[in-house]
Design an enzyme around this catalytic site. Structure first.
Site, short mmCIF file in Angstrom:
data_model
loop_
_atom_site.label_atom_id
_atom_site.label_comp_id
_atom_site.label_asym_id
_atom_site.label_seq_id
_atom_site.Cartn_x
_atom_site.Cartn_y
_atom_site.Cartn_z
N THR A 1 0.85 -1.20 0.00
CA THR A 1 0.00 0.00 0.00
C THR A 1 0.88 1.24 0.00
O THR A 1 1.73 1.40 0.88
CB THR A 1 -0.92 0.04 1.24
OG1 THR A 1 -0.11 0.03 2.43
CG2 THR A 1 -1.89 -1.11 1.25
N ASN B 1 1.66 4.93 0.73
CA ASN B 1 1.18 5.86 1.76
C ASN B 1 1.44 7.31 1.37
O ASN B 1 2.49 7.64 0.82
CB ASN B 1 1.86 5.56 3.10
CG ASN B 1 1.41 4.23 3.67
OD1 ASN B 1 1.63 3.18 3.07
ND2 ASN B 1 0.79 4.27 4.83
N GLU C 1 -3.99 4.82 2.36
CA GLU C 1 -3.12 3.79 1.80
C GLU C 1 -3.73 3.27 0.50
O GLU C 1 -4.88 2.82 0.51
CB GLU C 1 -3.02 2.59 2.73
CG GLU C 1 -2.36 2.85 4.05
CD GLU C 1 -2.20 1.54 4.81
OE1 GLU C 1 -1.08 1.02 4.84
OE2 GLU C 1 -3.21 1.03 5.31
P1 ADP Z 1 5.19 0.84 3.48
O1 ADP Z 1 4.95 0.41 4.89
O2 ADP Z 1 6.47 1.64 3.32
O3 ADP Z 1 4.00 1.57 2.89
P2 ADP Z 1 4.42 -1.49 1.95
O4 ADP Z 1 4.81 -2.89 2.28
O5 ADP Z 1 2.99 -1.07 2.18
O6 ADP Z 1 5.42 -0.52 2.67
O7 ADP Z 1 4.78 -1.27 0.42
C1 ADP Z 1 4.40 -0.07 -0.20
C2 ADP Z 1 5.32 0.32 -1.32
O8 ADP Z 1 5.39 -0.73 -2.28
C3 ADP Z 1 4.79 1.52 -2.08
O9 ADP Z 1 5.18 2.74 -1.50
C4 ADP Z 1 5.39 1.31 -3.48
O10 ADP Z 1 6.66 1.94 -3.57
C5 ADP Z 1 5.57 -0.21 -3.59
N1 ADP Z 1 4.59 -0.90 -4.44
C6 ADP Z 1 4.93 -1.85 -5.35
N2 ADP Z 1 3.84 -2.32 -5.97
C7 ADP Z 1 2.76 -1.65 -5.45
C8 ADP Z 1 1.34 -1.70 -5.71
N3 ADP Z 1 0.83 -2.53 -6.62
N4 ADP Z 1 0.55 -0.88 -4.98
C9 ADP Z 1 1.06 -0.04 -4.06
N5 ADP Z 1 2.39 0.05 -3.78
C10 ADP Z 1 3.25 -0.75 -4.47
N1 RBF Z 2 -7.06 -2.35 8.16
C1 RBF Z 2 -7.94 -2.60 9.16
O1 RBF Z 2 -7.60 -2.56 10.31
N2 RBF Z 2 -9.26 -2.86 8.87
C2 RBF Z 2 -9.73 -2.94 7.60
O2 RBF Z 2 -10.92 -3.20 7.38
C3 RBF Z 2 -8.79 -2.71 6.52
N3 RBF Z 2 -9.19 -2.78 5.23
C4 RBF Z 2 -8.28 -2.57 4.22
C5 RBF Z 2 -8.71 -2.64 2.91
C6 RBF Z 2 -7.81 -2.43 1.87
C7 RBF Z 2 -8.28 -2.54 0.44
C8 RBF Z 2 -6.45 -2.14 2.16
C9 RBF Z 2 -5.47 -1.91 1.05
C10 RBF Z 2 -6.04 -2.05 3.47
C11 RBF Z 2 -6.94 -2.26 4.52
N4 RBF Z 2 -6.54 -2.18 5.86
C12 RBF Z 2 -7.45 -2.41 6.86
C13 RBF Z 2 -5.20 -1.69 6.20
C14 RBF Z 2 -4.18 -2.73 6.40
O3 RBF Z 2 -4.24 -3.09 7.75
C15 RBF Z 2 -2.85 -2.07 6.03
O4 RBF Z 2 -2.81 -1.81 4.67
C16 RBF Z 2 -1.65 -2.89 6.39
O5 RBF Z 2 -1.66 -3.16 7.72
C17 RBF Z 2 -0.36 -2.13 6.08
O6 RBF Z 2 -0.24 -0.97 6.81
MG MG Z 3 1.97 0.87 3.00
#
Ligand code: ADP
Ligand code: RBF
Ligand code: MG
Length: 171
Positions: free
Chosen positions: A46, A48, A98
């Site tokens: 995701t 951010n 996110e």
């Molecule tokens: P963080 O905790 O730093 O957000 P994540 O495990 O959520 O780490 O990974 C997010 C990062 O992954 C994004 O900032 C982006 O650089 C990369 N990324 C690669 N593919 C995707 C995707 N399909 N959707 C979102 N982020 C992606």
């Molecule tokens: N976190 C929650 O605590 N509750 C949720 O219902 C929830 N729904 C999510 C739905 C989507 C489509 C995504 C991308 C994330 C969601 N998350 C939710 C956040 C999730 O906990 C978070 O992306 C990861 O923990 C990374 O920070």
């Molecule tokens: Mg993230």
């Protein structure tokens, strides 16, 4: 009885749409490091946004899961799902936005400019008994987003001037 139920379910279906006059909502900003919880390992990275983007949200925004479109830098427009809120499962202190870019499998794009258009609302944030249930629900969100974003009303936004500001004639 049946007619009453039909009417009340029709109202329920109608109301959420009317109560979200802020959609579609366009957001943009650079991608920063998130919580480092390894959403990637969950199969759902995701991207951010910084707090400044979170603070720019309209006051009436409902926290929860949205679907829409996303553009990384000058890349193509992808479908996306975005979670806006506090992630009750992890009890975050700050509200976050996110975005999971559906079908994007390229390199990481930290520091890149990300534009998103929130098109519709899927559900409120929930708490879960396990990480597996969270992942299962996110996968269902992605499947719903893919389907809803193919509807003509949503597809109109793919060519929106927000994504292509230099093109004339689009709006
Ligand atoms: P963080 O905790 O730093 O957000 P994540 O495990 O959520 O780490 O990974 C997010 C990062 O992954 C994004 O900032 C982006 O650089 C990369 N990324 C690669 N593919 C995707 C995707 N399909 N959707 C979102 N982020 C992606
Ligand atoms: N976190 C929650 O605590 N509750 C949720 O219902 C929830 N729904 C999510 C739905 C989507 C489509 C995504 C991308 C994330 C969601 N998350 C939710 C956040 C999730 O906990 C978070 O992306 C990861 O923990 C990374 O920070
Ligand atoms: Mg993230």
């Amino acid at each position: 009885m049946l007619i009453n139920r039909l009417i009340s379910s029709a109202i329920k279906v109608k109301l959420p749409k009317m109560s979200r006059p802020f959609l579609p909502l366009f957001l943009e900003g650079v991608v920063i490091k998130g919580f480092g919880r390894g959403s990637k390992e969950l199969g759902c990275p995701t991207a951010n946004y910084p707090l400044s983007v979170v603070k720019s949200l309209p006051e009436q925004i409902e926290t929860g899961v949205y679907y829409g479109f996303a553009k990384i830098g000058e890349g193509p427009v992808y479908k996306m799902v975005a979670n806006i809120g506090w992630c009750p499962f992890y009890q975050n202190k700050e509200m976050s936005i996110e975005t999971h870019v559906i079908h994007y499998t390229g390199p990481d794009f930290y520091g890149d400019y990300l534009k998103i258009a929130l098109v519709g609302y899927l559900r409120a944030e929930m708490n879960f008994d396990s990480v597996e249930k969270l992942i299962e629900t996110i996968n269902q969100d992605i499947a719903n987003a893919i389907k809803f974003l193919d509807y003509p009303d949503a597809q109109k936004l793919v060519n929106h001037k927000f994504f292509f500001p230099s093109q004339l004639g689009e709006h």
